[in-house]
Scaffold this active site. Sequence first.
Site, PDB file in Angstrom:
ATOM      1  N   HIS A  15      55.607  52.664  65.793  1.00 60.13           N
ATOM      2  CA  HIS A  15      55.978  51.258  65.621  1.00 60.13           C
ATOM      3  C   HIS A  15      56.739  50.753  66.855  1.00 60.13           C
ATOM      4  O   HIS A  15      57.668  51.421  67.316  1.00 60.13           O
ATOM      5  CB  HIS A  15      56.866  51.189  64.375  1.00 60.13           C
ATOM      6  CG  HIS A  15      57.248  49.829  63.922  1.00 60.13           C
ATOM      7  ND1 HIS A  15      58.512  49.541  63.457  1.00 60.13           N
ATOM      8  CD2 HIS A  15      56.551  48.669  63.831  1.00 60.13           C
ATOM      9  CE1 HIS A  15      58.570  48.283  63.088  1.00 60.13           C
ATOM     10  NE2 HIS A  15      57.395  47.716  63.300  1.00 60.13           N
ATOM     11  N   GLU A  42      51.819  50.710  67.998  1.00 61.22           N
ATOM     12  CA  GLU A  42      51.807  49.297  67.635  1.00 61.22           C
ATOM     13  C   GLU A  42      52.879  48.640  68.488  1.00 61.22           C
ATOM     14  O   GLU A  42      53.917  49.242  68.774  1.00 61.22           O
ATOM     15  CB  GLU A  42      52.141  49.148  66.150  1.00 61.22           C
ATOM     16  CG  GLU A  42      52.166  47.705  65.628  1.00 61.22           C
ATOM     17  CD  GLU A  42      53.524  47.006  65.685  1.00 61.22           C
ATOM     18  OE1 GLU A  42      53.573  45.840  65.293  1.00 61.22           O
ATOM     19  OE2 GLU A  42      54.528  47.614  66.133  1.00 61.22           O
ATOM     20  N   ASP A  44      54.468  44.364  69.794  1.00 61.79           N
ATOM     21  CA  ASP A  44      54.427  42.920  69.536  1.00 61.79           C
ATOM     22  C   ASP A  44      54.279  42.154  70.844  1.00 61.79           C
ATOM     23  O   ASP A  44      55.005  42.425  71.807  1.00 61.79           O
ATOM     24  CB  ASP A  44      55.731  42.495  68.856  1.00 61.79           C
ATOM     25  CG  ASP A  44      56.035  43.338  67.627  1.00 61.79           C
ATOM     26  OD1 ASP A  44      55.274  43.252  66.663  1.00 61.79           O
ATOM     27  OD2 ASP A  44      57.025  44.101  67.658  1.00 61.79           O
ATOM     28  N   HIS A  57      59.670  41.283  70.058  1.00 59.97           N
ATOM     29  CA  HIS A  57      59.568  41.093  68.614  1.00 59.97           C
ATOM     30  C   HIS A  57      60.222  39.800  68.157  1.00 59.97           C
ATOM     31  O   HIS A  57      59.621  38.989  67.443  1.00 59.97           O
ATOM     32  CB  HIS A  57      60.190  42.276  67.877  1.00 59.97           C
ATOM     33  CG  HIS A  57      60.099  42.173  66.385  1.00 59.97           C
ATOM     34  ND1 HIS A  57      61.009  41.467  65.627  1.00 59.97           N
ATOM     35  CD2 HIS A  57      59.193  42.652  65.512  1.00 59.97           C
ATOM     36  CE1 HIS A  57      60.668  41.532  64.355  1.00 59.97           C
ATOM     37  NE2 HIS A  57      59.558  42.249  64.249  1.00 59.97           N
ATOM     38  N   GLU A 117      50.046  43.585  67.975  1.00 59.67           N
ATOM     39  CA  GLU A 117      50.443  42.549  67.024  1.00 59.67           C
ATOM     40  C   GLU A 117      50.791  41.287  67.806  1.00 59.67           C
ATOM     41  O   GLU A 117      51.738  41.271  68.600  1.00 59.67           O
ATOM     42  CB  GLU A 117      51.632  42.989  66.172  1.00 59.67           C
ATOM     43  CG  GLU A 117      51.910  41.908  65.118  1.00 59.67           C
ATOM     44  CD  GLU A 117      53.220  42.041  64.382  1.00 59.67           C
ATOM     45  OE1 GLU A 117      53.765  43.139  64.266  1.00 59.67           O
ATOM     46  OE2 GLU A 117      53.688  40.984  63.922  1.00 59.67           O
TER      47      GLU A 117
HETATM   48  O1  G3P Z   1      52.351  45.306  62.670  1.00 59.06           O
HETATM   49  C1  G3P Z   1      53.100  45.996  61.734  1.00 59.06           C
HETATM   50  C2  G3P Z   1      54.580  45.666  61.825  1.00 59.06           C
HETATM   51  O2  G3P Z   1      55.007  45.811  63.148  1.00 59.06           O
HETATM   52  C3  G3P Z   1      54.902  44.300  61.323  1.00 59.06           C
HETATM   53  O3  G3P Z   1      56.266  44.054  61.261  1.00 59.06           O
HETATM   54  O4  G3P Z   1      58.231  42.833  62.046  1.00 59.06           O
HETATM   55  O5  G3P Z   1      57.871  45.151  62.792  1.00 59.06           O
HETATM   56  O6  G3P Z   1      56.440  43.336  63.679  1.00 59.06           O
HETATM   57  P1  G3P Z   1      57.234  43.834  62.500  1.00 59.06           P
HETATM   58 MG    MG Z   2      55.025  44.517  64.886  1.00 56.21          MG
END
Ligand code: G3P
Ligand code: MG
Length: 246
Positions: A15, A42, A44, A57, A117
Site C-alpha cells: 500500500h 499500490e 496514489d 495521498h 490509484e
Molecule cells: O487503492 C486502495 C487504497 O489505497 C484506497 O485507500 O485512502 O489508502 O488511498 P487510500
Molecule cells: Mg490509495
Amino acid sequence: MRRQADWPWPRVMAHRCGGALAPENTLPGLQVCVMTGCRGVEFDVMLSGSGTPILMHDETLERTTTGSGPVSLASDAQLALLDAGVRHHRAFAGTAIPAFAATIEQCRLLDLAANVEIKPAAGYERETGAAAAQMAELGWSGAAVLPLLSSFSEVALEAARITAPRLPRGLLVDQLPADWRARCERLDVIAVHLNQRLLDQATVATLRGEGYRVLSYTVNDPLRARQLLDWGVDTVVTDRPDSVRA
Ligand code: G3P
Ligand code: MG
C-alpha cells in the site's frame, strides 16, 4: 456472465509503495517493498499546481511532507524544496516527493507491478484521470504487465478510460453499491476494489461469479489476508508486505 479478464498482478501488493515500512508514496518505499519480496505496489497519483502527476495521498501537504497548504496550489519548484521522508522517520530525511514519471521508471527497473490509484484533488477529476492515464500508457508501453488503474472518482476513471482505453481499470469503492453492475459496465472495469473491513464472502462470490476480479485493501492481518484470498479475492493490498504473504 462476462468473460473473466486475465489477472497478472501479484496476490499481495504494498500500500502506498512500501506500506508502513517506508514514507508513503515515495521511491524508497518501492525499494523497501522489493526488499520484503513483495512484487507489486499500490500508490496514489495527484496533480501538482503545475499540472504534473506526482505521488500524493492527501489534498494538503502537512501530514506527509514539510510543506503546508493545498497540493493543487504548489508548483513543481515549490514541491521540490519539500521533504517527504522525515515525517515518517528521520532515517528517510531528504526524500523527495516523486513525480509519477520517475515512479514508473523505478517500477519498471525493479520489476514491480503497479496499481495506480488516481487521486484527484476536488475539482481536478477529469484532468487528473486523463493525465495519469496518458503518462501510464506511455511509461508502461511494451511492458509485459500493464498498470491497473483505479479511482474512487468515477469522473477520473472515465477520463482515464477515454484517454487510454487499453489500460485495465478497477472500480474503487468502500462497499459494493447497489448499482455496481451499471457502474462497472459504464466504466468497463475488470475488477472491483473493496475495503476489507466491509467485505464478506458472499460479495466476493457474487463478483467472481459474474466475471469480475476482486482487490481488497488495506489488509494488515496475515490471517485475514489468507481468508480473503481463500474466498477468491485476487489481490490484497497491505501496509505490511513483510508479514502478509501470498
Ligand atoms: O487503492 C486502495 C487504497 O489505497 C484506497 O485507500 O485512502 O489508502 O488511498 P487510500
Ligand atoms: Mg490509495
